[in-house]
Design a protein around this motif. Structure first.
Motif, PDB file in Angstrom:
ATOM      1  N   THR A 224       0.894  -1.154   0.000  1.00  0.00           N
ATOM      2  CA  THR A 224       0.000   0.000   0.000  1.00  0.00           C
ATOM      3  C   THR A 224       0.930   1.201   0.000  1.00  0.00           C
ATOM      4  O   THR A 224       2.071   1.082  -0.435  1.00  0.00           O
ATOM      5  CB  THR A 224      -0.952  -0.047   1.219  1.00  0.00           C
ATOM      6  N   SER A 226       3.143   4.612   1.303  1.00  0.00           N
ATOM      7  CA  SER A 226       3.993   4.934   2.447  1.00  0.00           C
ATOM      8  C   SER A 226       3.475   6.161   3.205  1.00  0.00           C
ATOM      9  O   SER A 226       4.067   6.569   4.187  1.00  0.00           O
ATOM     10  CB  SER A 226       5.419   5.148   1.965  1.00  0.00           C
ATOM     11  N   THR A 228       1.143   8.362   5.753  1.00  0.00           N
ATOM     12  CA  THR A 228       0.748   7.990   7.115  1.00  0.00           C
ATOM     13  C   THR A 228      -0.772   7.980   7.249  1.00  0.00           C
ATOM     14  O   THR A 228      -1.312   7.670   8.304  1.00  0.00           O
ATOM     15  CB  THR A 228       1.330   8.986   8.134  1.00  0.00           C
ATOM     16  N   GLU A 229      -1.436   8.276   6.133  1.00  0.00           N
ATOM     17  CA  GLU A 229      -2.878   8.483   6.190  1.00  0.00           C
ATOM     18  C   GLU A 229      -3.654   7.203   6.532  1.00  0.00           C
ATOM     19  O   GLU A 229      -4.676   7.251   7.207  1.00  0.00           O
ATOM     20  CB  GLU A 229      -3.310   9.008   4.812  1.00  0.00           C
ATOM     21  N   ASN A 230      -3.166   6.046   6.022  1.00  0.00           N
ATOM     22  CA  ASN A 230      -3.814   4.754   6.255  1.00  0.00           C
ATOM     23  C   ASN A 230      -5.308   4.796   5.923  1.00  0.00           C
ATOM     24  O   ASN A 230      -6.142   4.332   6.690  1.00  0.00           O
ATOM     25  CB  ASN A 230      -3.586   4.322   7.714  1.00  0.00           C
ATOM     26  N   CYS A 231      -5.606   5.408   4.773  1.00  0.00           N
ATOM     27  CA  CYS A 231      -7.006   5.674   4.451  1.00  0.00           C
ATOM     28  C   CYS A 231      -7.303   5.188   3.039  1.00  0.00           C
ATOM     29  O   CYS A 231      -6.557   5.468   2.102  1.00  0.00           O
ATOM     30  CB  CYS A 231      -7.231   7.175   4.569  1.00  0.00           C
ATOM     31  N   LYS A 239      -1.449   7.450  -4.491  1.00  0.00           N
ATOM     32  CA  LYS A 239      -1.644   6.202  -3.760  1.00  0.00           C
ATOM     33  C   LYS A 239      -1.874   5.060  -4.757  1.00  0.00           C
ATOM     34  O   LYS A 239      -2.959   4.464  -4.801  1.00  0.00           O
ATOM     35  CB  LYS A 239      -2.862   6.349  -2.825  1.00  0.00           C
ATOM     36  N   GLY A 268      -8.980   1.331   7.641  1.00  0.00           N
ATOM     37  CA  GLY A 268      -7.558   1.353   7.273  1.00  0.00           C
ATOM     38  C   GLY A 268      -7.190   0.161   6.406  1.00  0.00           C
ATOM     39  O   GLY A 268      -8.028  -0.696   6.103  1.00  0.00           O
ATOM     40  N   TYR A 269      -5.904   0.109   6.037  1.00  0.00           N
ATOM     41  CA  TYR A 269      -5.443  -0.912   5.076  1.00  0.00           C
ATOM     42  C   TYR A 269      -5.498  -2.325   5.659  1.00  0.00           C
ATOM     43  O   TYR A 269      -5.638  -3.301   4.937  1.00  0.00           O
ATOM     44  CB  TYR A 269      -4.007  -0.624   4.625  1.00  0.00           C
ATOM     45  N   GLY A 270      -5.363  -2.418   6.991  1.00  0.00           N
ATOM     46  CA  GLY A 270      -5.302  -3.726   7.652  1.00  0.00           C
ATOM     47  C   GLY A 270      -6.527  -4.577   7.383  1.00  0.00           C
ATOM     48  O   GLY A 270      -6.434  -5.803   7.300  1.00  0.00           O
TER      49      GLY A 270
END
Ligand code: TYM
Length: 332
Positions: A224, A226, A228-231, A239, A268-270
């Motif tokens: 994904t 780098s 920090t947004e994780n969105c 992105k 988030g990406y998780g």
């Protein structure tokens, strides 16, 4: 009743079929199967522009046919055949080489990429490949060529060759249009989102016959971004990794990017990556199971490709005879 329009496309059995082939090409073929008169083939003659292991080529050609059928291409409604079984491809291919310019072939992206990768084997076939592809297409007088984005340039050259020929000899060839899907036209590698998904980067490539746990592992490790947004937000320029996963998810589920953004807004990406993995696993599971079943029935497959070659040859021959007559070859 009006005659159906014609669709035609092919895939090289140079590697195992992958998700890019499915979303960029096959899925579109299956969705339009009722509407068109369809010709789909295994482009085995194209594969030998790069060295192949004979036993693997044979295995992959049949596996590809089984996958075409398992994806939903009913052999009763689609002419499915092996390119080398229809000799008119090689015959028209030669003629069309004489109507393709050296400069045109030198500009082809696929030629530039493959000759850079196989510097010890930059053979004449690799160079002239687009003329054979033009023959594959023009023999069947199709209206549409359903392909992924990377084949657009070859389709455009096919149109130029056909127009050049028609200009000299009258309306021999129909001028076909490439037909490219809205999502899935360029699936990128999961671990290198700036390169297209292909067998040459196996860790970033999802193969159609791959085991579910391997597919999930590759999605969990997908790159994904780098930031920090994780969105989960569709922004291909900034992105690219997330945008690629979103386009895969969209192509499979039919959801829009806005719907996907709101579905994963607070996760988030998780959570997003395994969800895409699940969607892909569930989409490919019945296809893999059906292909495995079909592959075990060699007599059925043989019957399909023999019947397909007969039908294809009949149509291809009509165009080839017309071409031979126009250019001045004495009739047999
Ligand atoms: P090939 O064998 O490289 O790819 C087969 C089809 O899959 C599509 N594709 C992709 N689509 C989206 N994302 C990807 N990462 C991806 N990778 C591959 C390709 O666009 C293509 O539609 N020259 C052709 C085969 C061919 C052909 C033809 C096609 C030979 N004769 C006549 C159409 C008509 C090729 O090398 O595709």
């Amino acid at each position: 009743m009006d005659e159906k329009k014609v669709m035609l496309s092919g895939i090289q059995p140079s590697g195992d079929l992958h998700l890019g082939n499915y979303l960029g090409a096959i899925k579109n073929w299956v969705e339009r199967t009722e509407e068109f008169d369809n010709y789909y083939f295994m482009a085995d003659m194209h594969t030998i522009t790069v060295r192949q292991t004979p036993a693997d080529l044979r295995r992959r050609t049949l596996e590809q046919l089984a996958l075409y059928i398992a994806c939903g291409l009913d052999p009763e409604k689609n002419t499915l055949f092996i390119q080398s079984h229809v000799p008119q491809h090689a015959e028209l291919g030669w003629v069309l080489q004489c109507y393709t310019m050296f400069g045109e072939l030198s500009r082809m992206t696929q030629f530039k990429d493959k000759s850079a990768k196989h510097q010890d084997n930059i053979n004449a076939g690799l160079f002239a490949y687009p003329s054979l592809m033009a023959a594959d297409i023009l023999l069947y007088q199709p209206d549409f060529i359903p392909v992924g984005e990377d084949q657009k340039q070859h389709c455009e050259l096919t149109r130029d060759i056909a127009q050049r020929f028609n200009h000299v000899y009258g309306d021999v060839f129909k001028i076909p249009e490439p037909y490219i899907p809205k999502t899935g036209a360029r699936v990128m590698s999961l671990n290198a989102p700036d390169s297209k998904m292909s067998k040459s980067i196996p860790e970033g490539c999802i193969f159609m016959m791959e085991k579910p746990e391997d597919i999930q592992r590759k999605f969990k490790r997908a790159i994904t971004d780098s930031d920090t947004e994780n969105c989960v937000r569709f922004d291909p320029a900034n992105k690219p990794g997330v945008a690629n996963l979103m386009s895969i998810y969209s192509a499979i589920t039919g959801k829009s990017y806005a719907e996907i953004e709101s579905e994963f807004a607070c996760c988030g990406y998780g959570k997003f990556k395994p969800a895409v993995g699940d969607a892909v696993v569930e989409c490919l599971r019945p296809i893999r199971e059906e292909a495995t079943r079909i592959l075990a029935d060699k007599a059925y497959l043989e019957n399909v490709y023999k019947t397909g070659a007969e039908k294809a040859s009949y149509v291809a021959n009509k165009t080839l005879r017309k071409v031979y007559k126009k250019i001045g070859f004495v009739a047999r």
